[in-house]
Every structure is written in C-alpha cells, then in structure tokens.
Scaffold this active site. Structure first.
Site, PDB file in Angstrom:
ATOM      1  N   TYR A 182      81.970  36.649  46.077  1.00  8.31           N
ATOM      2  CA  TYR A 182      80.968  37.643  46.009  1.00  8.31           C
ATOM      3  C   TYR A 182      80.120  37.647  47.134  1.00  8.31           C
ATOM      4  O   TYR A 182      79.878  38.850  47.507  1.00  8.31           O
ATOM      5  CB  TYR A 182      80.339  37.306  44.598  1.00  8.31           C
ATOM      6  CG  TYR A 182      79.044  38.353  44.373  1.00  8.31           C
ATOM      7  CD1 TYR A 182      79.454  39.634  43.955  1.00  8.31           C
ATOM      8  CD2 TYR A 182      77.923  37.954  44.704  1.00  8.31           C
ATOM      9  CE1 TYR A 182      78.187  40.362  43.461  1.00  8.31           C
ATOM     10  CE2 TYR A 182      76.758  38.574  44.267  1.00  8.31           C
ATOM     11  CZ  TYR A 182      77.071  40.003  43.649  1.00  8.31           C
ATOM     12  OH  TYR A 182      75.844  40.718  43.604  1.00  8.31           O
TER      13      TYR A 182
ATOM     14  N   SER B  44      72.966  41.883  48.179  1.00  9.85           N
ATOM     15  CA  SER B  44      72.633  40.545  47.314  1.00  9.85           C
ATOM     16  C   SER B  44      72.045  39.431  48.103  1.00  9.85           C
ATOM     17  O   SER B  44      72.384  39.389  49.250  1.00  9.85           O
ATOM     18  CB  SER B  44      73.721  40.234  46.612  1.00  9.85           C
ATOM     19  OG  SER B  44      73.241  38.824  45.847  1.00  9.85           O
TER      20      SER B  44
HETATM   21  N1  LIG Z   1      72.340  41.603  38.288  1.00  9.75           N
HETATM   22  C1  LIG Z   1      71.970  40.610  39.422  1.00  9.75           C
HETATM   23  O1  LIG Z   1      71.570  39.464  39.193  1.00  9.75           O
HETATM   24  C2  LIG Z   1      72.349  41.354  40.856  1.00  9.75           C
HETATM   25  C3  LIG Z   1      71.909  40.428  41.745  1.00  9.75           C
HETATM   26  C4  LIG Z   1      71.941  41.081  43.234  1.00  9.75           C
HETATM   27  C5  LIG Z   1      72.730  42.236  43.446  1.00  9.75           C
HETATM   28  N2  LIG Z   1      73.176  42.811  42.472  1.00  9.75           N
HETATM   29  C6  LIG Z   1      73.966  44.024  42.499  1.00  9.75           C
HETATM   30  O2  LIG Z   1      73.254  45.110  41.992  1.00  9.75           O
HETATM   31  C7  LIG Z   1      74.418  46.162  41.583  1.00  9.75           C
HETATM   32  C8  LIG Z   1      74.255  46.648  40.435  1.00  9.75           C
HETATM   33  O3  LIG Z   1      74.499  45.797  39.430  1.00  9.75           O
HETATM   34  P1  LIG Z   1      74.209  45.376  38.225  1.00  9.75           P
HETATM   35  O4  LIG Z   1      73.417  44.094  38.126  1.00  9.75           O
HETATM   36  O5  LIG Z   1      73.380  46.658  37.597  1.00  9.75           O
HETATM   37  O6  LIG Z   1      75.211  45.203  37.320  1.00  9.75           O
HETATM   38  P2  LIG Z   1      75.994  45.969  36.082  1.00  9.75           P
HETATM   39  O7  LIG Z   1      75.072  46.543  35.133  1.00  9.75           O
HETATM   40  O8  LIG Z   1      77.413  45.015  35.563  1.00  9.75           O
HETATM   41  O9  LIG Z   1      76.751  46.923  36.916  1.00  9.75           O
HETATM   42  C9  LIG Z   1      77.728  47.197  37.785  1.00  9.75           C
HETATM   43  C10 LIG Z   1      78.271  48.516  37.789  1.00  9.75           C
HETATM   44  O10 LIG Z   1      79.600  48.836  38.541  1.00  9.75           O
HETATM   45  C11 LIG Z   1      80.226  49.230  38.228  1.00  9.75           C
HETATM   46  N3  LIG Z   1      81.506  49.438  38.712  1.00  9.75           N
HETATM   47  C12 LIG Z   1      82.245  48.366  38.900  1.00  9.75           C
HETATM   48  N4  LIG Z   1      83.715  48.584  39.433  1.00  9.75           N
HETATM   49  C13 LIG Z   1      83.611  49.871  39.541  1.00  9.75           C
HETATM   50  C14 LIG Z   1      84.556  50.733  39.944  1.00  9.75           C
HETATM   51  N5  LIG Z   1      85.602  50.546  40.596  1.00  9.75           N
HETATM   52  N6  LIG Z   1      84.267  51.905  39.837  1.00  9.75           N
HETATM   53  C15 LIG Z   1      82.982  52.490  39.531  1.00  9.75           C
HETATM   54  N7  LIG Z   1      82.180  51.635  38.856  1.00  9.75           N
HETATM   55  C16 LIG Z   1      82.328  50.578  39.258  1.00  9.75           C
HETATM   56  C17 LIG Z   1      80.372  49.178  36.478  1.00  9.75           C
HETATM   57  O11 LIG Z   1      81.064  50.013  35.850  1.00  9.75           O
HETATM   58  P3  LIG Z   1      81.772  49.780  34.414  1.00  9.75           P
HETATM   59  O12 LIG Z   1      80.448  49.713  33.386  1.00  9.75           O
HETATM   60  O13 LIG Z   1      82.376  50.929  34.142  1.00  9.75           O
HETATM   61  O14 LIG Z   1      82.225  48.424  34.394  1.00  9.75           O
HETATM   62  C18 LIG Z   1      78.860  49.179  36.397  1.00  9.75           C
HETATM   63  O15 LIG Z   1      78.302  50.320  36.002  1.00  9.75           O
HETATM   64  C19 LIG Z   1      75.754  45.660  42.062  1.00  9.75           C
HETATM   65  O16 LIG Z   1      76.218  45.901  43.394  1.00  9.75           O
HETATM   66  C20 LIG Z   1      75.515  43.992  42.114  1.00  9.75           C
HETATM   67  O17 LIG Z   1      76.351  43.361  42.843  1.00  9.75           O
HETATM   68  C21 LIG Z   1      72.717  42.363  41.063  1.00  9.75           C
END
Ligand SMILES: NC(=O)c1ccc[n+]([C@@H]2O[C@H](COP(=O)([O-])OP(=O)(O)OC[C@H]3O[C@@H](n4cnc5c(N)ncnc54)[C@H](OP(=O)(O)O)[C@@H]3O)[C@@H](O)[C@H]2O)c1
Length: 250
Positions: A156, A143
């Site tokens: 984070y 990120s």
């Molecule tokens: N959205 C943003 O603005 C943003 C910006 C920069 C970076 N990111 C990064 O992008 C990546 C994807 O995030 P996203 O935005 O797509 O958010 P998201 O839709 O909330 O996805 C997060 C995922 O992580 C899974 N997860 C969390 N803890 C887990 C565990 N212990 N075991 C297995 N699965 C687990 C969740 O599963 P459950 O559904 O089962 O909870 C969910 O599928 C993350 O690393 C996030 O930090 C996001």
C-alpha cells in the site's frame, strides 16, 4: 467567499468515507457534483444527501475506476452535462492485505493498480484537459504511508509513494499554467477502510480531513498533511536511520 462556490466538481470514488465528506463541503458551496464509483445504489444515496445539503446538481457515473479503458469516456461523461469541469478530487483506493500481497504477486499488483496505475491514467487525462483550458484544480488523496516503506504495509505504501512522485512531476510540469494539483497525505482516518483497526487518539474524523482537503485546494497548496501534525511525525519517521528503523516494530 470560496473560489469553489457554484463550481463543477468531479469526485472519483465518491462513496468513500472521506469523499462523502468532501462532497458535503462542496454541496454547501452549491457546486454541481459528478459522482463516480462502482456501486450505483450507494452513489445515488450519496447524491441525494448532497442535493439535500445544497448541491446545485448531481450526476452519478458508475465505473470500475481501476480499469483505465473506461477513463476517457468517464471524464467526458462527467464534463458534458455541466459544459466543463472546474475541479476533480481523486479519492478511491484500497488498503489491501499486506500478508496476502507478500505471498501472492497478483494481490500486490491489484493494490498497485488500483492506487497507482489506474490513478496515473485518470490524473493524466484530467490534467491534460485542465492544461488545455489553462485552469482547473485536481486534488489526489495519497497517504502518509507513502513517505516511508514499513513491513506492516509496504505494498500500500509503495502505491501511495509512487502516486506522490508522479504528482510531484505533474506539478513541476504544470507550474505557471494556471492548473493546480494538490497531494493530500492523511494519517489515520476513521472510515470503512480502517474499520478493523482499534481507534486511538491518532485517528481523525473524515469530516475534519475533508475540510482540510477543500481548504488546501482553496489555498492552492501543492502538498498537505492532514491533520497537520502528520507533517512533523513523518519528518521524524523519514529521517530515522535504517539501522534503527529495522529495530522498530511499526
Ligand atoms: N482511512 C484512512 O486512514 C486513510 C489514510 C490515508 C489515506 N487514505 C486514502 O483515502 C482515500 C479514501 O479512503 P477512505 O478512507 O475514505 O476509505 P473507504 O471509505 O474504504 O473508501 C475507499 C473507496 O474506494 C472505492 N474503490 C476502491 N476500488 C475501486 C474501484 N476499482 N473502482 C471504484 N471505486 C473503488 C471504494 O468503493 P466501494 O465502496 O465500491 O468498495 C470506496 O468508495 C483512499 O485513497 C485511501 O487510500 C485513507
């Protein structure tokens, strides 16, 4: 033609908003896709969607990815049915609650373990496997928050910053081996993780970011900011002197 056409891909955290879109890109390339996550029902739904969009095969692997005890077996279970793996995308993560993490070290450690420690375990196993085969591609979603600590989300941010340094070292170690490691640094992305935040023009869609991730992998990039404008924004943010930074409410 994409170098990932028909390849064997493992997506860790396959139910994530960004990962689902990454899966769709690989499905359109007729890949075989192993989907790991902790909710079997949602993984099955994602798998059905990817098969309908062209995936050659899908495999669902249920696991708490924050638990390193399951990692070696998980990777083996992903690779065995396809007789190997060509690439992996590590997409799982938690935003956590900064205020809770300031008050309770256990809450801080949970964020650090999910986003960094457990990811370091999976990265180690995956790159060792790829190194022994002399090829393979790993993309890990970090990120922009990892580029500078801010009061609003430094726990984070620290987890993503540690991931960034870890991946820098892995790339240094594997330079010239045929193994490629991409650090992905998205800005704000419209996914369930940010559902509680007001949407501004700074938000990108998950599909835009997913297309950028696969393109960066195809080009063998080491680090990619998505969308690109975040590389300029973070260059400025990283270089603001601390005395001025402390006056900013960001
Ligand atoms: N959205 C943003 O603005 C943003 C910006 C920069 C970076 N990111 C990064 O992008 C990546 C994807 O995030 P996203 O935005 O797509 O958010 P998201 O839709 O909330 O996805 C997060 C995922 O992580 C899974 N997860 C969390 N803890 C887990 C565990 N212990 N075991 C297995 N699965 C687990 C969740 O599963 P459950 O559904 O089962 O909870 C969910 O599928 C993350 O690393 C996030 O930090 C996001």
């Amino acid at each position: 033609m994409s170098p990932f056409e028909g390849k064997r891909i493992l997506i860790l955290g396959a139910t994530s908003g960004i990962a689902q879109e990454v899966g769709r890109v690989f499905a359109s390339l007729h890949c075989s896709i192993a989907l790991a996550g902790r909710n079997r029902e949602r993984l099955e739904t994602v798998a059905a969607d990817l098969r309908a969009r062209g995936a050659q095969a899908t495999l669902v692997l249920e696991a708490d990815l924050a638990d390193p005890a399951s990692h070696a077996q998980l990777i083996e279970s992903a690779a065995r049915p396809y007789a190997g793996l060509d690439a992996a995308v590590l997409a799982y993560g938690v935003l956590g609650d900064q205020k809770k993490a300031e008050a309770d070290p256990a809450a801080a450690l949970e964020i650090l373990n999910t986003n960094f420690t457990s990811a370091a375990s999976l990265i180690t196993l995956l790159v060792n496997r790829f190194e022994s085969e002399g090829k393979g591609h790993l993309a890990v979603i970090g990120s922009v928050a990892g580029d500078r600590g801010r009061k609003s989300n430094y726990v984070y941010g620290a987890s993503k910053g540690a991931l960034d340094i870890f991946l820098q070292g892995v790339r240094h170690r594997l330079a010239g081996t045929g193994v490629c490691v991409t650090t992905v640094k998205p800005g704000f992305v419209d996914t369930p993780m940010t559902a509680h935040l007001p949407k501004t023009p700074m938000f990108a869609s998950a599909s835009t970011v997913a297309a950028g991730i696969v393109e960066a992998m195809e080009k063998g990039k080491g680090v990619v900011y998505l969308p690109f404008k975040w590389s300029l924004i973070m260059t400025i943010i990283r270089n603001i002197p601390e005395a001025i930074f402390h006056k900013l409410n960001i």
